[in-house]
Design a protein around this motif. Structure first.
Motif, mmCIF file in Angstrom:
data_model
loop_
_atom_site.group_PDB
_atom_site.id
_atom_site.type_symbol
_atom_site.label_atom_id
_atom_site.label_comp_id
_atom_site.label_asym_id
_atom_site.label_seq_id
_atom_site.Cartn_x
_atom_site.Cartn_y
_atom_site.Cartn_z
ATOM 1 N N LEU A 96 0.824 -1.202 0.000
ATOM 2 C CA LEU A 96 0.000 0.000 0.000
ATOM 3 C C LEU A 96 0.864 1.261 0.000
ATOM 4 O O LEU A 96 0.525 2.256 -0.628
ATOM 5 C CB LEU A 96 -0.945 -0.002 1.203
ATOM 6 N N ARG A 97 2.004 1.181 0.681
ATOM 7 C CA ARG A 97 2.941 2.311 0.708
ATOM 8 C C ARG A 97 3.492 2.574 -0.690
ATOM 9 O O ARG A 97 3.592 3.721 -1.132
ATOM 10 C CB ARG A 97 4.068 2.017 1.696
ATOM 11 N N VAL A 98 3.838 1.512 -1.423
ATOM 12 C CA VAL A 98 4.340 1.636 -2.791
ATOM 13 C C VAL A 98 3.312 2.332 -3.680
ATOM 14 O O VAL A 98 3.662 3.131 -4.545
ATOM 15 C CB VAL A 98 4.706 0.241 -3.373
ATOM 16 N N GLU A 99 2.040 2.077 -3.443
ATOM 17 C CA GLU A 99 0.962 2.698 -4.221
ATOM 18 C C GLU A 99 0.673 4.129 -3.776
ATOM 19 O O GLU A 99 -0.145 4.819 -4.376
ATOM 20 C CB GLU A 99 -0.325 1.869 -4.118
ATOM 21 N N GLY A 100 1.317 4.578 -2.697
ATOM 22 C CA GLY A 100 1.111 5.940 -2.212
ATOM 23 C C GLY A 100 -0.169 6.120 -1.417
ATOM 24 O O GLY A 100 -0.686 7.231 -1.309
ATOM 25 N N GLU A 111 -0.323 5.248 8.123
ATOM 26 C CA GLU A 111 -1.782 5.291 8.221
ATOM 27 C C GLU A 111 -2.388 5.528 6.845
ATOM 28 O O GLU A 111 -1.814 6.229 6.009
ATOM 29 C CB GLU A 111 -2.232 6.394 9.178
ATOM 30 N N LEU A 112 -3.560 4.973 6.627
ATOM 31 C CA LEU A 112 -4.259 5.126 5.355
ATOM 32 C C LEU A 112 -4.620 6.586 5.123
ATOM 33 O O LEU A 112 -5.195 7.242 5.995
ATOM 34 C CB LEU A 112 -5.522 4.265 5.363
ATOM 35 N N GLN A 113 -4.274 7.100 3.947
ATOM 36 C CA GLN A 113 -4.608 8.479 3.572
ATOM 37 C C GLN A 113 -5.964 8.474 2.869
ATOM 38 O O GLN A 113 -6.135 7.767 1.886
ATOM 39 C CB GLN A 113 -3.573 9.027 2.594
ATOM 40 N N ASP A 114 -6.886 9.249 3.366
ATOM 41 C CA ASP A 114 -8.195 9.414 2.723
ATOM 42 C C ASP A 114 -8.924 8.084 2.567
ATOM 43 O O ASP A 114 -8.562 7.086 3.152
ATOM 44 C CB ASP A 114 -8.036 10.098 1.357
ATOM 45 N N GLU A 115 -9.979 8.100 1.756
ATOM 46 C CA GLU A 115 -10.725 6.889 1.415
ATOM 47 C C GLU A 115 -10.409 6.545 -0.024
ATOM 48 O O GLU A 115 -10.216 7.428 -0.858
ATOM 49 C CB GLU A 115 -12.225 7.118 1.580
#
Length: 61
Positions: free
Chosen positions: A23-27, A34-38
Motif C-alpha cells: 500500500l505504501r508503494v501505491e502511495g 496510516e491510510l490516507q483518505d478513502e
C-alpha cells in the motif's frame, strides 16, 4: 509467495488483508503508515480461485 488472510468482517462480507508495504508503494499510506483518505477498489472474479483488484483513481457518476 506471501499469503494473506481472509477474514469475516460482518454477516454479509469478508475481507483480505493487504501488506502495508504494498500500500505504501501505491502511495496510499502517510509517513506514519496510516491510510490516507478513502479509496475505492474494484474487485472482479477472474477465474476459479482468482480475483483482480483495481484501485479506482476517479469515480465517474
Amino acid at each position: 509467495m506471501a499469503l494473506n488472510k481472509l477474514r469475516k468482517l460482518d454477516q454479509n462480507s469478508l475481507g483480505v488483508t493487504l501488506p502495508k508495504d504494498d500500500l505504501r508503494v501505491e502511495g496510499l499510506l502517510d509517513e506514519n503508515g496510516e491510510l490516507q483518505d478513502e479509496h475505492q477498489i474494484h474487485i472482479r472474479h477472474v477465474d476459479d480461485g482468482e480475483w483482480k483488484l483495481e484501485l479506482i483513481k476517479e469515480i465517474r457518476e
